[in-house]
Design an enzyme around this catalytic site. Structure first.
Site, PDB file in Angstrom:
ATOM      1  N   PHE A 191       0.800  -1.221   0.000  1.00  0.00           N
ATOM      2  CA  PHE A 191       0.000   0.000   0.000  1.00  0.00           C
ATOM      3  C   PHE A 191       0.835   1.274   0.000  1.00  0.00           C
ATOM      4  O   PHE A 191       2.045   1.245   0.168  1.00  0.00           O
ATOM      5  CB  PHE A 191      -1.052   0.005   1.102  1.00  0.00           C
ATOM      6  CG  PHE A 191      -0.579  -0.046   2.527  1.00  0.00           C
ATOM      7  CD1 PHE A 191      -1.400  -0.635   3.470  1.00  0.00           C
ATOM      8  CD2 PHE A 191       0.617   0.494   2.933  1.00  0.00           C
ATOM      9  CE1 PHE A 191      -1.023  -0.679   4.802  1.00  0.00           C
ATOM     10  CE2 PHE A 191       1.003   0.465   4.251  1.00  0.00           C
ATOM     11  CZ  PHE A 191       0.187  -0.122   5.190  1.00  0.00           C
ATOM     12  N   GLU A 192       0.123   2.389  -0.234  1.00  0.00           N
ATOM     13  CA  GLU A 192       0.741   3.708  -0.462  1.00  0.00           C
ATOM     14  C   GLU A 192       1.709   3.653  -1.641  1.00  0.00           C
ATOM     15  O   GLU A 192       2.769   4.275  -1.626  1.00  0.00           O
ATOM     16  CB  GLU A 192       1.443   4.210   0.801  1.00  0.00           C
ATOM     17  CG  GLU A 192       0.469   4.622   1.896  1.00  0.00           C
ATOM     18  CD  GLU A 192       1.102   5.485   2.967  1.00  0.00           C
ATOM     19  OE1 GLU A 192       2.138   6.118   2.686  1.00  0.00           O
ATOM     20  OE2 GLU A 192       0.556   5.541   4.072  1.00  0.00           O
TER      21      GLU A 192
END
Length: 674
Positions: A480-481
């Site tokens: 994620f990110e």
């Protein structure tokens, strides 16, 4: 080498250098132009890639593999020529300037020391109760088993002020700066990563857009209750069909006829805190009229309240970070007041990037905290476990594991506090460093925990040590990110774009060499010397580091020059096709990551020596060892990008993968024939 006699040849070779530069500049003007398969990425905290019944994010409509990429890279790819034709821009980013073969060290030496005595005292007053809370009140193992954070834990965190750490005091927050926040994030990361996600999704991204881009009225309306934990926030971007391409989201917000509301319809997936958040930063397409009167869809950010009509699905069942809530969101004719547009209509992409770039250092800090605790467990095991008549800390296999764990932890910690310090000093050019810290920290934490389990042996596989939970929790941080694969493409493409802009400026200078004599001669000499094996153009770090680290600094100097030279050669060779060469871009990114890691570690160790810290000798040995190996990796990775044999291997791997996709799995026959 007869340098004097060679010098005339070098000067004569300036014409060759000028010719080479013209070619490079022409290449650079289109070096990162768009291609149909160029990378594009999602600035969203994603729990995992989720298959869809009708259309998988891993494939495009024509059945061909779809390449994921970062949001910034995506924007560069969608209109690369326009972006590449922009004038060269100066940046203080160390990583950005690597792509020019330069060492711009304004933001990296000396290592930041941004806390005054009062700020240190304030931070100390937070550290002890935070540690005590996670050791005595929170039970990470139980949270994992029940997939829930107990109410008394949430209440206790609110009492600590954990939900409004960086919110200004006038809005009921603690008002800490980035470095203070990093230290507290480190504590959370060392104890319970799922709670770290809960906290981070709330304040690092959930309402960070309001802090960075909100109006005074929006801040006054939302921040006080968010800071105290009376309300919770979430960041809603990812959609079922968008994959990693944030710009392809299909949620749509249409302005009502009376101009008072936007009517939002759409769906979001894998939203942390999505099942209970009261306030959402939501991204949707809106119709925007340009200067010529043409209407185009552009992303806009909105502050959306659950009471506006947001509905959420059940909690997702995940591999790790189980006690954090992850859910889908549904918007069915949700009315959003026009006053809730965040950052201006059509500026959603910018809002998202500001949020993510501003908060990535926190992930590196949390990963450093995870590693610190894992290393402590590993050392305790090595100091007490006996095998073959000796403590296992006597065996080289274990010693190497511990030493490497310490090195990657040191680097991650150095990155986190370098970036937070740069931000606190008012620095603006840190997006590449922040992306690298996310990649390096998440992979270092995974490596460290995996090695810890190996040190524990069979016991490490048991729940009793807690390491198996940490490993499961850590797996998502590489996704994620912005997945790490995508972040590498972002670093490589953004850096090459920056270098290309400066190459075009030099191209202009070459059209009037007399008027730009100093620039032309200096660049020509630098390349001329390199042609005869003299690395005159390599930047020097000798005056920046302690003499005890000079040999390591020389390795960095050589690596920076080698890196810039390689980037120029790649731009000249591949021209606009460089965006398709993802095998090569990955090696370029890995080299950049190692060079930044070496440099930031040298800076920190130099400060430790200057301040006569008790661990200065240990740090010197650690950094010297790390730099020696990192420099070897840099040379190897850069060599792979220019070796015809290795490039042929990349092509072969591409063909192998394509055939696997065509066949739907393993291609070769089973050895038994059935």
């Amino acid at each position: 080498m007869q340098v004097a006699s060679s010098l005339s040849g070098v000067l004569k070779s300036q014409q060759v250098a000028v010719s080479l530069y013209k070619t490079a500049f022409r290449s650079a003007t289109s070096a990162t132009t768009a291609s149909k398969t160029a990378p594009a990425a999602a600035p969203q905290r994603k729990e995992q890639e989720k298959s869809q019944p009708k259309s998988s994010p891993a494939s495009s409509g024509d059945g061909k593999p779809k390449v994921a990429a970062t949001p910034v890279a995506a924007k560069a790819v969608r209109d690369p020529k326009a972006r590449m034709e922009k004038k060269a821009q100066d940046s203080k980013s160390f990583v950005a300037n690597l792509f020019r073969g330069r060492a711009v060290t304004d933001q990296i030496f000396p290592f930041p020391s941004v806390l005054d005595d009062e700020q240190k005292d304030t931070l100390r007053s937070f550290v002890e109760p935070t540690n005590k809370f996670f050791e005595e009140v929170n039970d990470a193992a139980k949270n994992d088993e029940t997939s829930k954070i107990p109410d008394h834990v949430t209440k206790g965190m609110a009492e600590l002020g954990a939900f409004g750490l960086m919110v200004p005091q006038e809005y009921n927050g603690l008002g800490v700066n980035n470095t203070q926040y990093a230290r507290l994030a480190e504590i959370v990361g060392g104890h319970d990563l799922a709670i770290g996600i809960f906290m981070g999704s709330h304040q690092s991204i959930g309402f960070k857009g309001i802090m960075l881009s909100g109006t005074d009225k929006q801040k006054e309306q939302y921040l006080p209750k968010l800071a105290t934990g009376e309300h919770f926030a979430a960041f809603a971007l990812t959609e079922p069909q968008s994959g990693s391409d944030a710009a392809s989201i299909r949620s749509k917000a249409v302005l009502s006829p009376d101009g008072k509301h936007y009517i939002l319809n759409g769906q979001k997936i894998w939203i942390s805190n999505g099942g209970f958040a009261d306030v959402f930063t939501v991204f949707a397409q809106t119709d925007v009229k340009d200067d010529d009167g043409n209407v185009k869809e552009k992303m806009t950010a909105f502050i959306v309240e659950r009471k506006h009509g947001v509905k959420s699905g059940p909690p997702e069942n995940k591999m790790g970070i189980k006690s954090s809530n992850t859910a889908e969101l549904y918007f069915d004719d949700v009315k959003i007041p026009v006053e809730n547009v965040l950052g201006g209509v059509g500026n959603g992409f910018k809002v998202a990037m500001n949020v993510l770039n501003n908060g990535r250092f926190g992930m590196a800090a949390a990963m450093a905290g995870t590693m610190r605790n894992v290393i402590k467990q590993s050392v305790a095991q090595a100091n007490t476990r006996q095998q073959f008549g000796h403590l296992i800390n006597n065996y080289g296999a274990i010693q190497e594991k511990l030493a490497r764990m310490s090195m990657v932890h040191y680097v991650t910690e150095s990155m986190a506090y370098h970036i937070s310090g740069t931000m606190d000093d008012g620095g603006k050019d840190y997006q590449l460093e922040a992306a690298i810290s996310k990649v390096y920290g998440s992979e270092a934490a995974w490596f460290t925990t995996d090695e810890a389990i190996q040190i524990f042996g069979g016991m490490g596989f048991m729940k009793a040590t807690g390491l198996e939970r940490v490993l499961r929790d850590l797996r998502i941080f590489r996704i994620f990110e912005g997945s790490n694969d995508v972040m590498r493409l972002f670093v490589a493409l953004t850096g090459m774009q920056y270098a290309g802009g400066h190459l075009r400026e030099l191209q202009k200078a070459l059209k009037n060499p007399v008027g730009n004599l100093g620039l032309v001669v200096n660049e020509g000499l630098t390349r001329g010397f390199r042609k005869i094996g003299i690395r005159r153009g390599d930047p020097s770090f000798g005056d920046l580091v302690n003499p005890a680290l000079k040999d390591s600094a020389d390795l960095v100097s050589h690596s920076v020059g080698q890196f810039g030279e390689t980037v120029e050669a790649l731009l000249a060779k591949y021209r606009q096709g460089i965006v398709d060469e993802q095998f090569i871009l990955k090696r370029v990114a890995d080299a950049a990551i190692d060079i930044y890691a070496m440099t930031v570690s040298l800076s920190r160790a130099t400060r430790s020596i200057k301040e006569a810290k008790n661990t200065a000798g240990y740090e010197t040995k650690l950094v010297s060892t790390f730099c020696h190996e990192a420099a070897q990796r840099v040379s190897q990775n850069l060599g792979l990008t220019r070796s015809s044999r290795d490039v042929a291997n990349f092509k072969a791997m591409s063909e192998l993968a394509q055939e696997m996709c065509q066949q739907g799995g393993v291609v070769q026959e089973h050895p038994l024939g059935f």
